[in-house]
Scaffold this active site. Sequence first.
Site, short mmCIF file in Angstrom:
data_model
loop_
_atom_site.label_atom_id
_atom_site.label_comp_id
_atom_site.label_asym_id
_atom_site.label_seq_id
_atom_site.Cartn_x
_atom_site.Cartn_y
_atom_site.Cartn_z
N GLY A 52 34.00 -26.27 28.03
CA GLY A 52 33.10 -25.17 27.71
C GLY A 52 32.86 -25.04 26.22
N ALA A 53 32.65 -26.18 25.55
CA ALA A 53 32.59 -26.20 24.09
C ALA A 53 31.18 -26.07 23.53
CB ALA A 53 33.23 -27.49 23.56
N ASN A 54 30.19 -25.82 24.36
CA ASN A 54 28.82 -25.75 23.85
C ASN A 54 28.43 -24.36 23.38
OD1 ASN A 54 28.85 -25.39 26.91
ND2 ASN A 54 26.84 -24.57 26.41
N THR A 55 29.29 -23.37 23.65
CA THR A 55 28.94 -22.01 23.26
C THR A 55 30.20 -21.17 23.09
OG1 THR A 55 27.56 -20.09 23.86
CG2 THR A 55 28.76 -21.16 25.64
N ILE A 57 33.55 -19.13 22.34
CA ILE A 57 34.87 -19.47 21.82
C ILE A 57 35.08 -20.97 21.78
CG2 ILE A 57 37.35 -19.26 22.24
CD1 ILE A 57 36.76 -16.57 23.60
N SER A 181 43.29 -14.26 30.08
CA SER A 181 42.69 -12.98 29.70
C SER A 181 43.69 -11.86 29.95
CB SER A 181 41.42 -12.72 30.52
OG SER A 181 40.98 -11.38 30.38
N TYR A 206 37.95 -12.23 39.51
CA TYR A 206 38.14 -12.68 38.12
C TYR A 206 39.59 -12.49 37.69
CZ TYR A 206 37.73 -12.99 33.05
OH TYR A 206 37.93 -13.32 31.74
#
Length: 331
Positions: A52-55, A57, A181, A206
Amino acid sequence: MSLLAFLKSRSVFWMSLTASTTGLAFFVKDLMQGGQFTKETNETGKVVIVTGANTGIGKETAREIAKRGGTVYMACRNIKKCEEAREEIVLETKNKYVYCRQCDLASQESIRHFVAAFKREQEHLHVLINNAGVMRCPRSLTSDGIELQLGVNHMGHFLLTNLLLDLLKKSAPSRIVNVSSLAHTRGEINTGDLNSDKSYDEGKAYSQSKLANVLFTRELAKRLEGTKVTANALHPGVVDTEIIRHMGFFNNFFAGLFVKPLFWPFVKTPKNGAQTTLYVALDPELEKVTGQYFSDCKLKEMAPAATDTQTAKWLWAVSEKWTRPTMIKIH
């Protein structure tokens, strides 16, 4: 008092109030940004995967590791957005060893293809950062029939991690960082309906997935004892990222005008949200620390449910059954 003087005094009052409120908001904003990882480290020669490195954190994590000389693999579902983020990072950091690779955590086939391709390119992996996630989305399933939040946030990273353990052990000392989280404190592993087939609540699903992250981390740390591969979990804080895109209340017109400005002082920027991830992934003092939970660059106590050994073992067994990490290999 003349009308002109009255109006002038009122305008001065409101201008002063506005300035004071704005100043207070910025002060609170600075106060809420949390701990900072300021220690200088040289990551040249280190190979790091960030999901998930495109946006958000993930992007800020990849950017900072690239600044420090690391070889970064950006594992993302949307390859177009990934390439755009990569170009920005390479131009800023002057580090050409930043790569985009497609990895859809909602597809076990995609995860296996990513790992197979990665192993053809790299013989080592020093840090695996399981960052990608979805939050409070309408009920839907992964391509393998798993409830999306459980499938992406936990099962996808469970499979990815297990498929990469051989390289992590070979590259030891190495680290696995699971972005969880604070919501894990509200979580419960529903052993009777783990996949939310009987009923679905997006908030509970979640929280369950985030509790699963911490349970997985602790059980993984136990199984890796003596290998010099550590596994830790963390809470990045309340961060302004795309993960809230499914929370309709925060995305409607009313929220944009009235609610978001009220929440703004209390929300971290993506850069500040990445600080604990960087701390856990890079701080030399944490080389031998494993099975722990962090927030604001500090060790924090996890929820009692996250220390339930029997539930952790049960979840591991179910996760193995649903992902079959040792049974199917793609070359």
